[in-house]
Design an enzyme around this catalytic site. Sequence first.
Site, PDB file in Angstrom:
ATOM      1  N   ARG A   1     -29.772  39.741 -15.327  1.00 21.89           N
ATOM      2  CA  ARG A   1     -29.487  38.577 -16.162  1.00 21.89           C
ATOM      3  C   ARG A   1     -30.353  38.558 -17.417  1.00 21.89           C
ATOM      4  NH1 ARG A   1     -27.341  34.904 -11.713  1.00 21.89           N
ATOM      5  NH2 ARG A   1     -26.709  32.965 -12.661  1.00 21.89           N
TER       6      ARG A   1
ATOM      7  N   ARG B   1     -23.152  22.059  -4.858  1.00 16.79           N
ATOM      8  CA  ARG B   1     -24.442  22.689  -5.129  1.00 16.79           C
ATOM      9  C   ARG B   1     -25.266  21.792  -6.042  1.00 16.79           C
ATOM     10  NH1 ARG B   1     -23.613  28.948  -6.830  1.00 16.79           N
ATOM     11  NH2 ARG B   1     -25.153  28.286  -8.364  1.00 16.79           N
TER      12      ARG B   1
ATOM     13  N   ARG C   1     -16.353  22.316  -8.151  1.00 14.27           N
ATOM     14  CA  ARG C   1     -16.600  23.322  -7.097  1.00 14.27           C
ATOM     15  C   ARG C   1     -17.365  22.699  -5.929  1.00 14.27           C
ATOM     16  NH1 ARG C   1     -19.738  28.924  -8.318  1.00 14.27           N
ATOM     17  NH2 ARG C   1     -21.542  27.585  -8.744  1.00 14.27           N
TER      18      ARG C   1
ATOM     19  N   LYS D   1     -17.453  35.042 -10.380  1.00 18.75           N
ATOM     20  CA  LYS D   1     -18.065  36.282  -9.901  1.00 18.75           C
ATOM     21  C   LYS D   1     -18.004  36.384  -8.380  1.00 18.75           C
ATOM     22  CE  LYS D   1     -22.102  35.728 -12.048  1.00 18.75           C
ATOM     23  NZ  LYS D   1     -21.909  34.496 -12.844  1.00 18.75           N
TER      24      LYS D   1
ATOM     25  N   ARG E   1     -27.263  25.983 -17.876  1.00 13.52           N
ATOM     26  CA  ARG E   1     -27.034  27.352 -17.381  1.00 13.52           C
ATOM     27  C   ARG E   1     -26.193  28.152 -18.375  1.00 13.52           C
ATOM     28  NH1 ARG E   1     -24.457  25.872 -11.928  1.00 13.52           N
ATOM     29  NH2 ARG E   1     -24.249  28.092 -11.521  1.00 13.52           N
TER      30      ARG E   1
HETATM   31  P1  AMP Z   1     -25.927  31.951  -9.301  1.00 13.27           P
HETATM   32  O1  AMP Z   1     -25.548  31.621  -7.898  1.00 13.27           O
HETATM   33  O2  AMP Z   1     -25.746  33.395  -9.628  1.00 13.27           O
HETATM   34  O3  AMP Z   1     -25.279  31.028 -10.303  1.00 13.27           O
HETATM   35  O4  AMP Z   1     -27.509  31.681  -9.411  1.00 13.27           O
HETATM   36  C1  AMP Z   1     -28.063  30.400  -9.189  1.00 13.27           C
HETATM   37  C2  AMP Z   1     -29.448  30.308  -9.823  1.00 13.27           C
HETATM   38  O5  AMP Z   1     -30.318  31.293  -9.227  1.00 13.27           O
HETATM   39  C3  AMP Z   1     -29.501  30.611 -11.313  1.00 13.27           C
HETATM   40  O6  AMP Z   1     -29.168  29.479 -12.109  1.00 13.27           O
HETATM   41  C4  AMP Z   1     -30.957  31.045 -11.488  1.00 13.27           C
HETATM   42  O7  AMP Z   1     -31.829  29.935 -11.464  1.00 13.27           O
HETATM   43  C5  AMP Z   1     -31.206  31.833 -10.208  1.00 13.27           C
HETATM   44  N1  AMP Z   1     -30.875  33.276 -10.382  1.00 13.27           N
HETATM   45  C6  AMP Z   1     -29.864  33.975  -9.798  1.00 13.27           C
HETATM   46  N2  AMP Z   1     -29.871  35.267 -10.183  1.00 13.27           N
HETATM   47  C7  AMP Z   1     -30.906  35.386 -11.055  1.00 13.27           C
HETATM   48  C8  AMP Z   1     -31.429  36.467 -11.819  1.00 13.27           C
HETATM   49  N3  AMP Z   1     -30.869  37.696 -11.784  1.00 13.27           N
HETATM   50  N4  AMP Z   1     -32.503  36.227 -12.610  1.00 13.27           N
HETATM   51  C9  AMP Z   1     -33.091  35.004 -12.673  1.00 13.27           C
HETATM   52  N5  AMP Z   1     -32.642  33.937 -11.988  1.00 13.27           N
HETATM   53  C10 AMP Z   1     -31.562  34.109 -11.177  1.00 13.27           C
END
Ligand code: AMP
Length: 215
Positions: free
Chosen positions: A88, A160, A127, A13, A171
């Site tokens: 989400r 990360r 990554r 993404k 996840r």
């Molecule tokens: P990402 O970088 O999009 O993979 O997000 C990393 C982490 O942030 C996720 O595993 C969630 O813990 C949290 N997170 C990001 N976006 C959301 C969302 N829209 N709703 C809830 N948690 C989120």
Amino acid sequence: MRIILLGPPGAGKGTQAENIKAKWDIAHISTGDILRANVKAGTDLGKAARKYMDEGGLVPDELIIAMMESRLQENDARKGFLLDGFPRTSGQAEALDGLLDRLGLKLDAVIELSVADDVVVKRLTSRRVCGCCGEIYNTEAKPPRVDSVCDKCGGEVVQRDDDTEAVIRKRLTVFREQTAPLIEYYRNKGILMTADATGAKDSVKALLEKSCGGK
Ligand code: AMP
């Protein structure tokens, strides 16, 4: 143009978003990036979100919705936006609909990035990201020229905390259970497009160019 990128962790993404942003000059809004910046800065939101993020769970809807209500009304979002990692859950999708209605705005497209779980696990365990500028690397496909040093800004390139295999699997489960139902939600609204995110990085841009006429 107002777009949502929907897909499991590791679908690309962030990479696709950079591609799209470069062409259409719209705001790239990543909830994960905003949350990580809050964790780093030690804000109340960051403190509340951290434990969910470290475990690979979702931060509660009320925190995310409040954060996005204000982010989407910032100036740069007026020219259009690309949502990366939001919504989400169905609660978040309904809240977004309500907000867009109040602002008199419509979504142009929701792009589903489709990719198999084993590809995601391989991609994410290798990554790496720059802790300063966010540039994304991969130990196999795109390592930094000097080990652990960002080619772009000289910052430290790190893994990360949530890119370990156990957290990635969690996840993925969270995605299948809580986020995947949104694919049907947006299909029913007639704005869903699906791109195969296994290979070519240009697939999403090509899809958008075709459906939005390159505008
Ligand atoms: P990402 O970088 O999009 O993979 O997000 C990393 C982490 O942030 C996720 O595993 C969630 O813990 C949290 N997170 C990001 N976006 C959301 C969302 N829209 N709703 C809830 N948690 C989120």
